[in-house]
Design an enzyme around this catalytic site. Structure first.
Site, PDB file in Angstrom:
ATOM      1  N   GLY A 262       0.832  -1.198   0.000  1.00  0.00           N
ATOM      2  CA  GLY A 262       0.000   0.000   0.000  1.00  0.00           C
ATOM      3  C   GLY A 262       0.862   1.242   0.000  1.00  0.00           C
ATOM      4  O   GLY A 262       1.780   1.372   0.819  1.00  0.00           O
TER       5      GLY A 262
ATOM      6  N   ARG B 104     -19.772  13.003  12.251  1.00  0.00           N
ATOM      7  CA  ARG B 104     -20.356  12.559  10.986  1.00  0.00           C
ATOM      8  C   ARG B 104     -21.534  11.608  11.152  1.00  0.00           C
ATOM      9  O   ARG B 104     -22.519  11.728  10.433  1.00  0.00           O
ATOM     10  CB  ARG B 104     -19.262  11.890  10.150  1.00  0.00           C
ATOM     11  CG  ARG B 104     -18.254  12.914   9.703  1.00  0.00           C
ATOM     12  CD  ARG B 104     -17.088  12.293   9.016  1.00  0.00           C
ATOM     13  NE  ARG B 104     -16.200  13.361   8.546  1.00  0.00           N
ATOM     14  CZ  ARG B 104     -15.021  13.146   8.008  1.00  0.00           C
ATOM     15  NH1 ARG B 104     -14.562  11.925   7.864  1.00  0.00           N
ATOM     16  NH2 ARG B 104     -14.284  14.160   7.612  1.00  0.00           N
TER      17      ARG B 104
ATOM     18  N   GLU C 284      -5.852   3.113   7.632  1.00  0.00           N
ATOM     19  CA  GLU C 284      -7.282   2.791   7.681  1.00  0.00           C
ATOM     20  C   GLU C 284      -7.526   1.300   7.900  1.00  0.00           C
ATOM     21  O   GLU C 284      -8.518   0.905   8.497  1.00  0.00           O
ATOM     22  CB  GLU C 284      -7.981   3.259   6.391  1.00  0.00           C
ATOM     23  CG  GLU C 284      -9.508   3.140   6.465  1.00  0.00           C
ATOM     24  CD  GLU C 284     -10.226   3.720   5.252  1.00  0.00           C
ATOM     25  OE1 GLU C 284      -9.573   4.441   4.465  1.00  0.00           O
ATOM     26  OE2 GLU C 284     -11.425   3.453   5.098  1.00  0.00           O
TER      27      GLU C 284
END
Lengths: 295, 273, 652
Positions: C10, C297, C424
């Site tokens: 990644g 959120r 993440e």
């Protein structure tokens, strides 16, 4: 069917990770040209302005005097049309250039050397580019393309111009007119008209060639002046490049008008009348030269 | 989950079909050929969503079943640079290419080609390694001492930040290179160090030459840019700035580097080396 | 002496930060990425990166309050020590990025400018225009390019991670495939760092890039790596709808003063400008007077969802609400938010500086991820403290090592020794809901802080005595054989024309998966719907077993790559649905309308998912909440309805 571009870097089993940056490739491997790449490129830019551009301005200024010389001539000794007076002024200018400029030969060598250098490298550099105005028809891209076209045609034109007027390759001149320095105006008029009997088709072709050549070279110079300011880093911002663009357009326009004026005037002038003037001036000059005071 | 609607642009016809002419190529060295697909256009469609439709069921206009079209894509919001291709003859990102703008009428045609300045991998996917390699040529980085806690970086005025930020938004998409008449296809990586470096790398050199720490490598960057394939190979056609999707003042950067190399050459001449 | 190597999978912020840190420590790094690293999904992050800063500090803010906000924002689901360490490191990370040349926005005097962001009453978010993620990843990309040119990092771009090589209970390498040549091969490494991001594509259309399939994490999961809190999926309140994806409209739009509203009259046909102030329902401001539009959120998403779906109050009767910036100075907006406003204008065709934006929630981020461990730091109070009072003095300073022990080999390591999860894909930091502008922070923090752990693991643990270099080839060959067989099976019978059968078309299966997951596993979840979802997933798995491709090419076969990912996404989807089903409470992003209350006694626990054989199981394991006591997470909610106008205009 067109062939797909090959991907040389995609070797099966290989990777295309970052290639190690070459540390300024070993000097010994580089050619003289590569080692002084920057110098050559900047000399190419510089020679376009100095001496070639400066000469071009001077050349067009002198030649166009046939059109505006009547206004500048201090005393008009004979009664003649304006273009004869202009040609007289032009005669004086040419004579002054040929007799009063010091080291003319050195200047000419420098000039011809520069033109040769600028041409050879110009063609070489132009060959590295490609044309994509069909897809990206921006004005700047068109000027890029025109700069290269005008360079190629300009070289041919200069060659023709010099070969016929300087080296006496009269077989390329309709009517076989031999250009001479003392009778520059009349022989040039004969050349552009294609002989002494009015304007011929061949003469028209020569005039047209001159028109195209002069126009493209003036464009080449003006646009080159504009790009040179970017190359050397004089104009940075978009606004300054635009402003300098106006200036170059202005200069180009003035030079273009001067070039066209001289061409039209010479082509339209009666060679016989010009010859008459030239002989008168040559005689007058001989008398002045013979006079002891003149020494 | 989202069903919100956006206004239909330019009165594009709802429920229309659009033809996609796509230049396809199975791989390096294989021949290229055009294939045409007729695609129903949903709301908010862009080139990507149409390519997705084609991928799901690739049947050409003349009823031939073919392999799915291969293309490169990433963020789909014009910030990663991946989906760059030549659309209707001009280079741009395909994600931000809205069908309502490009083909508002029934039967309109959109052509898709791979970028021509990079080797094709397959179909619309090209290998842009050279573009990244050229960033390394100009050492486009700040030579920090390391990732240790050594305090803040240099202060900067908002005006200077604004200049640098724009330069720093370059997403390495390659539009400037595709449109550049001086930047040519060069599949052989052995020649990359002497072929034209391109506006993107010149602009990055400017960015890092202007950074108080990045300046440390300024001489090396300028040396690299003064050599073959460097700043002097720019032909000032200025297509780069016209096609840059991020509106980066690339021609300004080229002029700045022009000035820096001029000064660098003069300094070098007198300072000697 | 054999040379140790580390593989980082990644090339986003976490992967690049890890690569820089590890290469800097003297161990060469092989960096794998399915795209050129500069195009990783991190570029999409817009708003900014949080850190305590001098200005906020002098107003009473502290790293500790940042920690407290993150725990509270995450609804007390995260183990608390790693979060503390991350908050403490934040200012150092900003300084480092600053030194790397990130063009952070500046104040008049030349200091880094700050903006307000969700879940905080202090300006503590650093930003570079509205493309902060892009600027951050570029800075790290440049550092990696520097190391690559020095030969310390080797990039394998367009290579896809296939499977971890696990031998003697530790990870000793990976199998990967070049997606151009289709070559599959194994790579040895003494440690492997997974930094592969989220799984937005499981939900079909999301704010994620097309590469965010979650397949890499799913493959680790299938290989025996545990997965934490799979059901914790963040749905971002503000996104722009599109045919191919839902484009993010950054929280910074609200942070810079953007107001969310709908007309008080349902299906009001008037243009937004023609609706007077008194007839606009600023429902977030009225319900949450303190935080207003910058509530976290999950809350904003649920409120918008409720207003549109349950109350039918969406603009023009559609599922959309206004996000309004038109009251702000257009020049100011261009300066602060130029990048995102341009995106809206480009894709919608209206200038948000003059017309309110129409937005709706979209899947955005996965709080869950590979389950990881850590070694607790030095701060261990006798009893947990109550929630930090905003602006009050912090109980501790921000010295390194109080939350996590710097350099402990197990920091951010999965249950498989030698296999790490950063960014993440690491479940650790955001609990049940991530605060805006904390994602960039957690990515870089993992790379820098836990990069040291990787180095120490190599030096002091198994690889020190028994480097991967010297291991027998058997384990590697086995994984390559397994993956080659998988490829062969998928390409079997592949030919143009197969696409005509939707039941075995991978793109159709992928789309149905996305639609199902979006319908069942996003804003509102119920047991019945989740069970229906599980049945659908079973059907899709059965169909996937028969999948037929339309491309049999042995070169750059994208359809194959996509299809293979679908197989992995299905496994991940099952874990998400199962976690959502088993967690019988509502917490953060996970809202069960059949269990509306938070249930700390039973579920203030990590959902630990395991995949064995062909079955996924979950269990709930206790978390370490020894620093802050849980409290109700209300953000000061008050009642409000469209028919009862607020007495006075709500504060902006």
């Amino acid at each position: 069917m067109v062939s797909c571009r090959s991907a040389g870097l995609l070797r099966p089993g290989g990777t295309t990770g970052i290639h190690h940056v070459m540390q300024s490739a070993t000097a010994s491997k580089e050619s003289f040209f590569q080692r002084h790449y920057f110098l050559f490129r900047r000399l190419h830019s510089l020679t376009g302005i100095l001496p070639i551009g400066v000469f071009l301005i001077n050349h067009l200024l002198t030649n166009s005097s046939v059109a505006w010389g009547a206004l500048a001539l201090r005393e008009k000794t004979v009664d003649a049309p304006w273009w004869v007076h202009g040609a007289e002024y032009f005669w004086r200018e040419v004579r002054w250039l040929n007799t009063q400029i010091p080291n003319l030969l050195l200047i000419e060598i420098a000039l011809w050397g520069s033109i040769l250098f600028h041409s050879v490298f110009g063609v070489y550099y132009a060959m590295t580019g490609s044309v994509n105005t069909a897809r990206y028809a921006y004005q700047g891209n068109w000027r890029y393309r025109l700069q290269r076209i005008s360079g190629y045609i300009g070289i041919l034109f200069i060659f023709y111009h010099v070969a016929t007027l300087r080296w006496g390759w009269t077989f390329l001149v309709p009517g076989g007119t031999v250009w001479s320095q003392e009778f520059a105006a009349s022989t040039l008029a004969l050349t552009l008209r294609g002989g002494s009997s009015g304007v011929t088709a061949a003469g028209l072709a020569v005039s047209l060639a001159y028109f195209i050549g002069v126009t493209l070279l003036v464009f080449h110079f003006a646009n080159g002046l504009w790009t040179a300011a970017i190359t050397w880093g004089l104009t940075i911002s978009e606004a300054s490049q635009r402003r300098w663009g106006y200036a170059c357009t202005g200069l180009g326009t003035v030079l273009m008008i001067m070039g066209w004026m001289s061409l039209f005037t010479f082509a339209a002038a009666d060679p016989a009348k010009l010859r008459e003037m030239e002989e008168r001036m040559t005689q007058k000059q001989a008398m002045v030269s013979a006079s002891p005071i003149a020494r | 989950m989202s069903t919100a609607t956006a206004p239909v642009r330019r009165n594009a016809k709802v429920g229309r079909h659009v033809f996609f002419r796509i230049l396809r190529c199975e791989g390096p060295g294989k021949p290229s050929q055009w294939q045409e697909f007729r695609i129903p256009i949903p709301e908010n469609a862009n080139v990507i969503s149409c390519l997705q439709q084609i991928a799901a069921n690739p049947v050409t206009t003349d009823g031939q079943t073919v392999t799915p079209v291969v293309w490169d894509a990433g963020c789909l919001e014009e910030v990663c640079g991946a989906c760059t291709m030549v659309i209707n003859g001009k280079v741009r990102q395909s994600c931000s290419c809205l069908i309502d703008e490009y083909a508002p009428n029934e039967g309109d045609v959109i052509t898709l080609e791979p970028m021509s300045k990079f080797p094709v991998v397959r179909d619309l996917w090209v290998d842009r390694s050279r573009l990244f390699h050229n960033l390394a040529r100009v050492k486009a980085w700040v030579p920090i001492d390391g990732t240790y806690d050594l305090g803040a970086g240099p202060k900067e005025t908002p005006a200077s930040q604004a200049t640098h930020y724009v330069l720093s938004t370059c997403m390495s998409c390659g539009c400037c290179l595709e449109a550049c008449p001086q930047f040519n296809l060069e599949p052989d990586s052995a020649n990359w160090d002497t072929a034209f470096i391109g506006a993107h790398a010149i602009s990055q050199a400017r960015l890092f030459n202007d950074h108080p720490t990045g300046r440390e490598l300024k001489d090396e960057r300028l040396d690299a840019l003064m050599g073959e394939g460097g700043i002097n190979d720019c032909g000032n056609a200025q297509n780069c700035v016209k096609v840059c999707p991020k509106h980066i003042p690339l021609t300004e950067s080229i002029a700045v580097i022009g000035r820096q190399t001029t000064m660098h050459a003069i300094a070098q001449f007198f300072r000697g080396r | 002496m054999s040379q140790h190597r580390v593989i980082v999978v990644g090339g986003g912020l976490a992967g690049l930060a890890a690569a820089v840190r590890i290469a800097e420590g003297g161990t060469p790094v092989d960096l794998f990425s399915v795209v050129p690293v500069k195009r990783s999904h991190s570029v999409c992050a817009q708003g900014g990166i949080n850190a305590c800063n001098e200005v906020a500090r002098q107003q009473g803010y502290s790293e500790y309050e940042h920690f407290d906000e993150t725990i509270y924002g995450g609804d007390f689901l995260a183990d608390q020590h790693p979060v503390l360490e991350m908050a403490n490191w934040a200012p150092r990370i900003i300084d480092l990025l600053d030194r790397m040349g990130v063009p952070f926005n500046r104040t008049g005097e030349g200091y880094r400018d700050l903006r307000l962001f969700g879940g905080s009453l202090f300006k503590r978010t650093h930003f570079a225009g509205a493309t902060t993620g892009q600027q951050l990843i570029y800075a790290l990309d440049e550092q990696v390019r520097r190391y690559a040119s020095e030969g310390k990092v080797h990039k394998y771009e367009f290579w896809e991670f296939l499977w971890p090589v696990i031998e003697d209970g530790r990870c000793v390498g990976i199998a990967a495939q070049d997606m151009r040549t289709m070559q599959i091969r194994a790579f040895r490494a003494d440690a492997v760092v997974m930094a592969t991001g989220g799984c937005g594509l499981v939900f079909g259309k999301s704010t994620n890039s097309v590469i965010c399939t979650g397949a890499a994490a799913a493959r680790c999961f299938r290989a025996g790596v545990w997965y934490g809190n799979p059901e914790m999926i963040q749905v971002h309140p503000t996104a722009i709808p599109g045919a191919d994806k839902l484009r993010l409209m950054s929280e910074s739009a609200r942070g810079e003063g953007g107001r969310v509203w709908v007309p008080r009259k349902a299906k009001d046909p008037r243009a937004p400008k023609d609706i007077p102030e008194s007839e606009r329902w600023y429902f977030l401001e009225e319900k949450y007077p303190a935080y207003g539009n910058i509530v976290p959120r999950d809350i904003a998403t649920r409120e918008i969802f409720d207003v549109c779906v349950n109350q039918g109050m969406g603009v023009y009767g559609e599922n959309q609400v206004y996000l309004d910036l038109t009251h702000k100075d257009p020049d100011y907006l261009t300066r602060k938010l130029g990048g995102i406003l341009e995106i809206y204008e480009k894709f919608v065709g209206e200038d948000p500086r003059f017309t309110p934006m129409k937005i709706f929630p979209a899947v955005h981020y996965s709080m869950g991820g590979l389950w990881t461990t850590y070694t607790k730091g030095s701060y261990n109070p006798h009893t947990a403290l109550t929630k930090h009072k905003s602006g009050s003095p912090a109980p501790i300073d921000a010295k390194v090592g109080q939350g996590m022990q710097l350099g402990a080999p197990n920091n951010s390591m999965t249950n498989v020794p030698g296999l790490y999860a950063f960014g993440e894909v690491n479940f650790a930091y955001h609990g049940a809901n991530r605060l805006g502008a904390n994602a960039l922070l957690s990515c870089i923090f993992d790379g820098l802080f836990c990069g040291v752990s990787v180095l120490n693991y190599i030096k002091n643990e198994a690889p020190g005595k028994n480097p991967a270099d010297a291991l027998p080839a058997g384990a590697y060959d086995a994984v390559v054989a397994q993956e080659t067989a998988k490829m062969k099976r998928l390409l079997e019978g592949a030919k143009p024309g197969n696409a005509a059968d939707p039941s075995t078309n991978p793109y159709v299966i992928g789309k149905e998966l996305g639609d199902e997951m979006t319908a069942a596993c996003t804003v509102v979840r119920t047991e019945s719907r989740l069970r229906q979802c599980q049945a659908k997933l079973a059907e899709l798995r059965e169909r996937f077993a028969r999948v037929r491709l339309a491309d049999n090419a042995g070169w750059t076969n994208q359809a194959f790559g996509y299809a293979r990912s679908i197989g992995d996404m299905l496994i991940l989807a099952e874990a998400i649905a199962l976690g959502a089903l088993e967690r019988k409470e509502s917490r953060g992003a996970h809202y069960r309308s059949d269990f509306e209350q938070r249930d700390d006694a039973n579920y203030m626990k990590t959902t630990l998912a395991r995949h064995q054989g062909d079955a996924t199981t979950v269990e709930f394991v206790p978390i370490d909440a020894s620093l802050i006591l849980p409290t109700a997470r209300t953000y000061g909610k008050k009642d409000s309805s469209p028919t009862r106008p607020a007495k006075e205009p709500a504060a902006v």
